[in-house]
Design an enzyme around this catalytic site. Structure first.
Site, PDB file in Angstrom:
ATOM      1  CG  ASP A 196      -1.926  -1.068   1.196  1.00  0.00           C
ATOM      2  OD1 ASP A 196      -2.142  -1.746   0.152  1.00  0.00           O
ATOM      3  OD2 ASP A 196      -2.254  -1.351   2.116  1.00  0.00           O
ATOM      4  NE  ARG A 261     -10.992 -11.626   3.651  1.00  0.00           N
ATOM      5  CZ  ARG A 261      -9.963 -10.553   3.285  1.00  0.00           C
ATOM      6  NH1 ARG A 261     -10.094 -10.150   2.034  1.00  0.00           N
ATOM      7  NH2 ARG A 261      -9.471 -10.062   4.163  1.00  0.00           N
TER       8      ARG A 261
END
Length: 319
Positions: A196, A261
């Site tokens: 990230d 999910r």
């Protein structure tokens, strides 16, 4: 313990490791030491007793599931993601693909309210859930960043947190939905390997596993699913500001063959014009400067020009 990989790439290994789980109700001095150790060793940890209201979490999860359960044609009205809005399978604009649907938001309340009109039949309710959740998780992110600064013995303990509380903060919020892959006996890549770019990521998911981190090349560590915890990972910007002392961990998400999910992630980013550089306390004769100073706008532009898994740091190293 290392076992044979059930992943798409048979050359990989799955390593079962007890990842750091930090109880934020412990004394602050203890918490700061544990978090710094986790950031140095893994670039990742989980927190419990985090203080984010259960109601904020449940409202956000309820609104998210309501959207992702709609028909494809209805969901497409909220897209295409450019970069904000609804996306399916396409991740970014450089050819990356995954078994994922998502909603991406700027964290500005006015922007969220406007975008909610294409997402929900009750846009006020939806935008309120998103904004309240972001506010609560941002508070947690700030607390963690200030505890980190204390653990690093940085005199200005708000040196990290004020970057994400700035009105010009370039933070983003993402809802990910990974449909079950019942037609396939093995997991598929939902969101491919990457780091990230922001400062700190806080992610909460339902009770379905799929997140994995890679502490070394070719080795993947599954992250246990715990709806009561937040997963926290170091971003590229924090690695740069700590002069490489903290690790921006590579991670990915796999699908589940039996259950869908869903995850909710706040990517805490600095303002575009913020200059990111290693803190003076992190640079010593034994640990010389690793990265050149750069603005978040420069780093973000480079990130957007590369594939998901490409390394970006080499472009900003001093040598």
């Amino acid at each position: 313990m290392v076992v044979a990989s059930p992943n798409p790439n048979g050359n990989e290994k799955i390593q079962l490791v007890d990842l750091p789980v930090i109880d934020l109700s412990l004394p602050r001095s203890v918490v700061s030491k544990l978090i710094v150790k986790a950031c140095e060793g893994f670039g990742f940890f989980m927190v419990i007793n985090h203080g984010v209201p259960k109601e904020a979490i449940s409202r956000m999860e309820e609104e998210s599931l309501a959207f992702f359960s709609k028909t494809a044609s209805v969901k497409q009205r909220a897209g295409p993601a450019n970069p904000f809005g609804y996306g399916s399978k396409n991740i970014g604009h450089n050819g990356d693909m995954g078994e994922v649907e998502y909603l991406l938001f700027n964290t500005d309340k006015a922007s969220i309210a406007q975008r909610s009109k294409t997402i929900s039949d009750d846009p006020t309710k939806f935008s309120s859930a998103v904004s309240d959740y972001i506010e609560a998780v941002r508070e947690l992110a700030c607390e963690l960043l200030e505890v980190i600064a204390e653990g690093l013995w940085v005199p200005d303990t708000s040196v990290f947190s004020r970057l994400i509380t700035d009105v010009e903060s370039d933070s983003v919020f993402r809802l990910n939905y990974y449909p079950s892959t019942s037609s396939s006996p093995t997991s598929k890549i939902g969101f491919g390997e990457h780091t990230d770019p922001q400062i700190l990521t806080l992610l909460r998911s339902n009770d379905v596993g799929g997140l994995q981190i890679s502490p070394q090349d070719g080795v993947w560590v599954p992250v246990p699913s715990d709806p009561a915890a937040f997963c926290v990972n170091v971003g590229d910007a924090l690695q740069a500001m700590t002069n490489g002392r903290f690790v921006s961990v590579r991670h990915r998400a796999l699908t589940n063959s039996f259950k869908s999910r869903m995850s909710m992630a706040l990517f805490s980013g600095p303002p575009l014009n913020a200059t990111l550089k290693s803190l003076p306390e992190m640079v010593t004769p034994e640990n010389p400067l690793v990265y050149k100073p750069f603005t978040w706008a420069e780093y973000k532009k480079k990130t957007c020009s590369l594939r998901l898994g490409d390394s970006r740091f080499n472009l900003f190293r001093t040598s």
